[in-house]
Design a protein around this motif. Structure first.
Motif, mmCIF file in Angstrom:
data_model
loop_
_atom_site.group_PDB
_atom_site.id
_atom_site.type_symbol
_atom_site.label_atom_id
_atom_site.label_comp_id
_atom_site.label_asym_id
_atom_site.label_seq_id
_atom_site.Cartn_x
_atom_site.Cartn_y
_atom_site.Cartn_z
ATOM 1 N N LEU A 146 0.869 -1.248 -0.101
ATOM 2 C CA LEU A 146 0.019 -0.074 0.000
ATOM 3 C C LEU A 146 0.720 1.353 -0.202
ATOM 4 O O LEU A 146 0.438 2.309 -0.514
ATOM 5 C CB LEU A 146 -1.030 -0.123 1.124
ATOM 6 C CG LEU A 146 -2.172 -0.953 1.059
ATOM 7 C CD1 LEU A 146 -3.006 -0.722 2.180
ATOM 8 C CD2 LEU A 146 -3.083 -0.721 -0.264
ATOM 9 N N PRO A 147 1.993 1.310 0.536
ATOM 10 C CA PRO A 147 2.774 2.613 0.759
ATOM 11 C C PRO A 147 2.984 3.141 -1.122
ATOM 12 O O PRO A 147 2.825 4.433 -0.927
ATOM 13 C CB PRO A 147 4.236 2.278 1.052
ATOM 14 C CG PRO A 147 3.733 1.175 2.112
ATOM 15 C CD PRO A 147 2.724 0.387 1.302
ATOM 16 N N LYS A 148 3.207 2.458 -1.785
ATOM 17 C CA LYS A 148 3.379 2.894 -3.175
ATOM 18 C C LYS A 148 2.170 3.328 -3.770
ATOM 19 O O LYS A 148 2.240 4.429 -4.363
ATOM 20 C CB LYS A 148 4.033 1.704 -4.003
ATOM 21 C CG LYS A 148 4.443 2.491 -5.667
ATOM 22 C CD LYS A 148 5.006 1.288 -6.317
ATOM 23 C CE LYS A 148 5.746 1.784 -7.640
ATOM 24 N NZ LYS A 148 4.423 1.950 -8.555
ATOM 25 N N LEU A 149 1.187 2.529 -3.275
ATOM 26 C CA LEU A 149 -0.337 3.185 -3.985
ATOM 27 C C LEU A 149 -0.588 4.432 -3.325
ATOM 28 O O LEU A 149 -1.123 5.423 -3.976
ATOM 29 C CB LEU A 149 -1.280 1.997 -3.704
ATOM 30 C CG LEU A 149 -2.675 2.185 -3.996
ATOM 31 C CD1 LEU A 149 -3.549 0.797 -4.469
ATOM 32 C CD2 LEU A 149 -3.473 3.050 -2.822
ATOM 33 N N PHE A 150 -0.522 4.550 -1.896
ATOM 34 C CA PHE A 150 -0.937 5.700 -1.301
ATOM 35 C C PHE A 150 -0.028 6.803 -1.753
ATOM 36 O O PHE A 150 -0.369 8.190 -1.935
ATOM 37 C CB PHE A 150 -0.607 5.688 0.310
ATOM 38 C CG PHE A 150 -1.707 4.859 0.769
ATOM 39 C CD1 PHE A 150 -3.189 4.878 0.266
ATOM 40 C CD2 PHE A 150 -1.712 4.091 1.844
ATOM 41 C CE1 PHE A 150 -4.261 4.168 0.754
ATOM 42 C CE2 PHE A 150 -2.653 3.462 2.434
ATOM 43 C CZ PHE A 150 -3.789 3.453 1.610
ATOM 44 N N ALA A 151 1.334 6.532 -2.116
ATOM 45 C CA ALA A 151 2.031 7.703 -2.590
ATOM 46 C C ALA A 151 1.611 8.276 -3.782
ATOM 47 O O ALA A 151 1.351 9.638 -4.118
ATOM 48 C CB ALA A 151 3.525 7.362 -2.679
ATOM 49 N N GLU A 152 1.362 7.484 -4.772
ATOM 50 C CA GLU A 152 0.968 8.136 -6.000
ATOM 51 C C GLU A 152 -0.607 8.320 -5.919
ATOM 52 O O GLU A 152 -0.736 9.494 -6.615
ATOM 53 C CB GLU A 152 0.922 6.850 -7.108
ATOM 54 C CG GLU A 152 2.168 6.070 -7.324
ATOM 55 C CD GLU A 152 2.183 5.157 -8.597
ATOM 56 O OE1 GLU A 152 1.300 5.143 -9.500
ATOM 57 O OE2 GLU A 152 3.062 4.406 -8.563
ATOM 58 N N PHE A 153 -1.391 7.874 -5.086
ATOM 59 C CA PHE A 153 -2.623 8.543 -5.129
ATOM 60 C C PHE A 153 -2.761 9.909 -4.401
ATOM 61 O O PHE A 153 -3.395 10.818 -4.712
ATOM 62 C CB PHE A 153 -3.519 7.598 -4.083
ATOM 63 C CG PHE A 153 -4.981 8.069 -3.852
ATOM 64 C CD1 PHE A 153 -5.886 7.916 -5.064
ATOM 65 C CD2 PHE A 153 -5.522 8.254 -2.645
ATOM 66 C CE1 PHE A 153 -7.226 8.350 -4.808
ATOM 67 C CE2 PHE A 153 -6.954 8.681 -2.412
ATOM 68 C CZ PHE A 153 -7.653 8.572 -3.467
ATOM 69 N N GLN A 154 -1.823 10.163 -3.253
ATOM 70 C CA GLN A 154 -1.769 11.349 -2.794
ATOM 71 C C GLN A 154 -1.240 12.505 -3.416
ATOM 72 O O GLN A 154 -1.238 13.665 -3.218
ATOM 73 C CB GLN A 154 -1.267 11.483 -1.220
ATOM 74 C CG GLN A 154 -2.230 10.600 -0.439
ATOM 75 C CD GLN A 154 -2.081 10.447 1.108
ATOM 76 O OE1 GLN A 154 -0.832 9.789 1.441
ATOM 77 N NE2 GLN A 154 -2.738 11.022 1.807
ATOM 78 N N ASP A 155 -0.407 12.045 -4.555
ATOM 79 C CA ASP A 155 0.085 12.920 -5.379
ATOM 80 C C ASP A 155 -0.826 13.700 -6.194
ATOM 81 O O ASP A 155 -0.666 14.673 -6.537
ATOM 82 C CB ASP A 155 1.538 12.308 -6.507
ATOM 83 C CG ASP A 155 2.774 12.184 -5.688
ATOM 84 O OD1 ASP A 155 2.949 12.801 -4.615
ATOM 85 O OD2 ASP A 155 3.496 11.322 -6.279
ATOM 86 N N ILE A 156 -1.636 12.858 -6.608
ATOM 87 C CA ILE A 156 -2.788 13.114 -7.458
ATOM 88 C C ILE A 156 -3.905 14.152 -6.564
ATOM 89 O O ILE A 156 -4.288 15.105 -7.058
ATOM 90 C CB ILE A 156 -3.676 12.047 -7.991
ATOM 91 C CG1 ILE A 156 -2.614 11.315 -9.050
ATOM 92 C CG2 ILE A 156 -4.626 12.612 -8.927
ATOM 93 C CD1 ILE A 156 -3.420 10.118 -9.419
#
Length: 298
Positions: free
Chosen positions: A107-117
């Motif tokens: 989940l860390p990578k997913l959240f990083a990309e999601f919160q960049d958006i």
């Protein structure tokens, strides 16, 4: 009668000064435009338009009603636009529950990309292997791995979760490599205590008890079992998203290829499909695309 549709038809006729031109702009027939305006006049009990063979013009009442209609329709467009912007520029708190091992690893990578958006969105992640009650505990979305039981909740399949059977090279060198499930007899089995081990081999017509496995370690954490297997403690059956890293590094070998248990799946579970909050819908749409039909760990 749809009041908004009749108002739009009337305003467009007033702007174009002709039923045919209004029909072309609205992409409907002139007859339907005329019907809408007539229904509106019947409803209001007043004539809004003067009709001649050459031109359509507003009556005095029509001018006043036209101005009011313009304001009403503009207000609706503004409201819908603001809601669309709110959906695109989501903010606030999004509460998510996820399994411990999956959340830690993937989940860390997913959240990083999601919160960049969506930088204005704050995420509160609750990692637990316990099946949470998302309504009582105020969870917006629960990510769950397994085969879901029927319930009133909505579940969207995100990606397949494959299981495989592993052991360390040194363990297999010492105890032998089984080539069929029946050859597991006498081997040490590191068991995940939330699983039904009797089901893991049932599709091959083998009773778990007849295998005579030595359940040396029983625990509720897959990462622990993978690490124990790396230290030559026994055979494990684990999702590839947990064991894949050790397998890729050569610390574990996959055995009994072709005898793997049936795949599970990762699901996004939430309470209601209707009027779903923008932040929840946006996250579900994002996670649905993130892992794909063949997740990166496979």
């Amino acid at each position: 009668m749809d009041k908004l549709e009749t108002m739009k038809a009337f305003v467009t006729v007033a702007q174009e000064s002709a039923f045919s031109k209004a029909a072309g702009k609205l992409n409907i027939s002139p007859q339907l435009v005329s019907k809408y305006v007539s229904q509106l006049e019947d409803k209001l009990q007043i004539r809004l338009l003067n009709r001649t063979t050459r031109k359509v013009s507003l009556t005095e009442a029509g001018i006043e009603y036209y101005q009011r209609c313009q304001q009403v329709l503009a207000d609706i467009d503004e409201m819908e636009g603001s809601l669309t912007d709110l959906h695109k520029n989501i903010s606030g708190l999004l509460t998510i529950s996820a399994p411990m091992s999956f959340g830690t690893k993937h989940l860390p990578k997913l959240f990083a990309e999601f919160q960049d958006i969506h930088p204005k969105l704050k995420v509160e992640l609750k990692l637990t292997d316990r099946k949470v009650n998302i309504v009582e505990e105020g969870i917006d979305v629960a990510l769950r791995v397994g085969k879901l039981e029927s319930s009133s909740l909505i579940a969207k399949k995100i990606t397949p979760i494959n299981l495989a059977i592993y052991a360390s090279p040194d363990y297999l060198k010492k105890h032998g490599t089984p080539n069929s499930p029946i050859e597991l007899q006498g081997h040490t089995y590191l068991k995940y205590n939330n699983s039904e081990s009797s089901m893991l081999f049932s599709q091959f017509g083998i009773e778990y008890k007849k295998l005579g496995l030595n359940e040396k370690i029983v625990t509720n954490n897959g990462d622990f079992l993978v690490n124990a297997a790396v230290y030559d403690e026994g055979i494990i059956i684990q999702p590839t998203f947990i064991a894949g890293e050790a397998f890729a590094a050569g610390k574990l070998k996959q055995i009994l290829v072709g005898y793997e248990p049936a795949p599970l799946a990762l699901y996004a579970v939430y309470a209601n499909r209707k009027f779903l909050a923008g932040k929840v819908r946006t996250f579900i749409d994002f996670v649905s695309q993130f892992y794909g039909d063949v997740p990166y760990w496979d």
